[in-house]
Design an enzyme around this catalytic site. Structure first.
Site, PDB file in Angstrom:
ATOM      1  N   LYS A 155       1.062   6.470  -9.362  1.00  0.00           N
ATOM      2  CA  LYS A 155       0.050   6.078  -8.379  1.00  0.00           C
ATOM      3  C   LYS A 155      -0.822   7.275  -8.010  1.00  0.00           C
ATOM      4  O   LYS A 155      -2.048   7.160  -7.911  1.00  0.00           O
ATOM      5  CB  LYS A 155       0.716   5.506  -7.117  1.00  0.00           C
ATOM      6  CG  LYS A 155       1.189   4.076  -7.297  1.00  0.00           C
ATOM      7  CD  LYS A 155       2.127   3.604  -6.186  1.00  0.00           C
ATOM      8  CE  LYS A 155       2.695   2.230  -6.550  1.00  0.00           C
ATOM      9  NZ  LYS A 155       3.789   1.805  -5.663  1.00  0.00           N
ATOM     10  N   GLN A 215       6.647   3.510  -0.202  1.00  0.00           N
ATOM     11  CA  GLN A 215       7.308   2.977  -1.401  1.00  0.00           C
ATOM     12  C   GLN A 215       8.621   2.285  -1.022  1.00  0.00           C
ATOM     13  O   GLN A 215       9.466   2.883  -0.351  1.00  0.00           O
ATOM     14  CB  GLN A 215       7.557   4.132  -2.399  1.00  0.00           C
ATOM     15  CG  GLN A 215       8.123   3.705  -3.725  1.00  0.00           C
ATOM     16  CD  GLN A 215       7.160   2.852  -4.547  1.00  0.00           C
ATOM     17  OE1 GLN A 215       5.974   3.158  -4.649  1.00  0.00           O
ATOM     18  NE2 GLN A 215       7.666   1.771  -5.117  1.00  0.00           N
ATOM     19  N   ASP A 249      -1.157  -2.203   0.691  1.00  0.00           N
ATOM     20  CA  ASP A 249      -0.154  -3.013  -0.003  1.00  0.00           C
ATOM     21  C   ASP A 249      -0.214  -4.471   0.449  1.00  0.00           C
ATOM     22  O   ASP A 249       0.337  -5.354  -0.215  1.00  0.00           O
ATOM     23  CB  ASP A 249       1.254  -2.468   0.306  1.00  0.00           C
ATOM     24  CG  ASP A 249       1.914  -1.825  -0.896  1.00  0.00           C
ATOM     25  OD1 ASP A 249       1.431  -2.045  -2.021  1.00  0.00           O
ATOM     26  OD2 ASP A 249       2.923  -1.122  -0.690  1.00  0.00           O
TER      27      ASP A 249
END
Ligand code: NAD
Length: 289
Positions: free
Chosen positions: A54, A98, A121
């Site tokens: 990422k 994460q 997200d």
């Protein structure tokens, strides 16, 4: 019939290039580089790989990557304080924590602590509610990537029968919401569904997000249907999806694993970060992005 194989890798590469192009516009107009903060707690090897890729993809798109690596025993209060700092930091447009977090941490409390307007997200309940009610917000990256592929392959999705297999908050549910917004007739199947093959057989569009290798069989598939395989299962032969590759003999189009949905997730994350920066700075970007 042999299905057209949907090249998610190529689509994702194009999307990333478009994001890079628009990111440069935001940079010129706002005088600062869009930024994504990624928080990793602990040293889970798979999560470490995701975080690294990422960061690399973010920099390649001409955006800033802020990586925060915390030890596995980080207390809840420390992680919450970091989220608060990132929420307040004007250089940060997107925050991604994460998952999964180590067991002693309260994942739900962390997700809801992120500013919904930096929640790239799309996991915050406010963004889930916005999606459900048709308000602008952030949509989880994987299902948004699936809809982009479907629109690319099929054009207008109006009136199509869609079956989503899986009802998780990060894939199945937002996928169903997105397909409703595209005017599909949506069925959500899950572990308690009766006669799943019969349900899948009705579908013009099948999105499988289960986590069971090659579960969807060719005799479940309506001839010509479009199949989107979100599943990632590690087998001896490498990565396999939830859809048996032999379905290509029946389907009209399908995503491969790997190289289908997988590459879309990071590309959409970059897209969401760019959109956040553009919104926060009041800069107009390509509305089709
Ligand atoms: P999850 O475990 O949270 O949800 C799985 C869902 O499958 C559940 O809703 C469950 O009801 C359903 N299910 C389980 N067994 C079933 C059965 N026998 N029949 C029908 N439904 C069944 O998983 P998730 O987070 O939604 O992820 C699903 C899959 O997608 C996993 O393989 C995951 O690795 C993969 N994934 C891929 C990406 C990507 O970037 N490509 C992103 C997220 C998840």
């Amino acid at each position: 019939m042999t299905a057209r194989i949907i090249d998610g890798k190529a689509f994702a590469a194009t999307l990333r290039a478009r994001v890079a192009n628009e990111a440069a516009k935001v940079r010129d107009a706002a005088g600062r580089t869009p930024g994504l903060a990624v928080v990793l707690v602990g040293e889970d090897p798979a999560s470490s790989v995701y975080v690294r890729s990422k960061g690399k993809a973010t920099r390649e798109a001409g955006m800033e990557s802020f990586e925060h690596r915390l030890s596995a025993d980080t207390p809840q209060a420390t992680l919450e304080a970091l989220v608060d700092r990132l929420n307040a930091d004007p250089a940060v447009d997107g925050i991604l924590v994460q998952l999964p977090l180590p067991g002693h941490l309260d994942e739900r409390a962390i997700i809801t602590r992120i500013d919904p307007d930096k929640d790239v997200d799309g996991f915050h309940p406010v963004n889930a509610g916005r999606l459900a009610t048709g308000l602008p917000g952030f949509v989880p990256c994987t299902p948004l990537g699936c809809v982009m592929l479907l629109r690319d392959v099929l054009g207008d999705l109006t009136g199509k029968d869609a079956v989503v297999i899986g009802r998780s908050n990060i894939v199945g549910k937002p996928m169903a919401q997105l397909l409703i917004a595209e005017s599909c007739t949506v069925t959500v199947a899950h572990s308690r569904t009766h006669d799943l093959p019969a349900v899948v057989r009705r579908a013009d569009i099948v999105v499988a997000a289960v986590g069971r290798a090659a579960m969807v069989k060719p005799d479940w598939v309506k001839p010509g249907a479009t199949l989107i395989d979100v599943g990632i299962n590690r087998a001896e032969a490498g990565l396999v999806g939830d859809i048996d590759p032999a379905c290509a003999e029946v389907a009209g189009a399908m995503t491969p694993v790997p190289g289908g949905v997988g590459p879309m997730t990071i590309a959409v994350l970059l897209r969401n970060t760019l959109v956040s920066a553009a919104r926060r700075e009041g800069v107009a970007i390509d509305p089709a992005l």
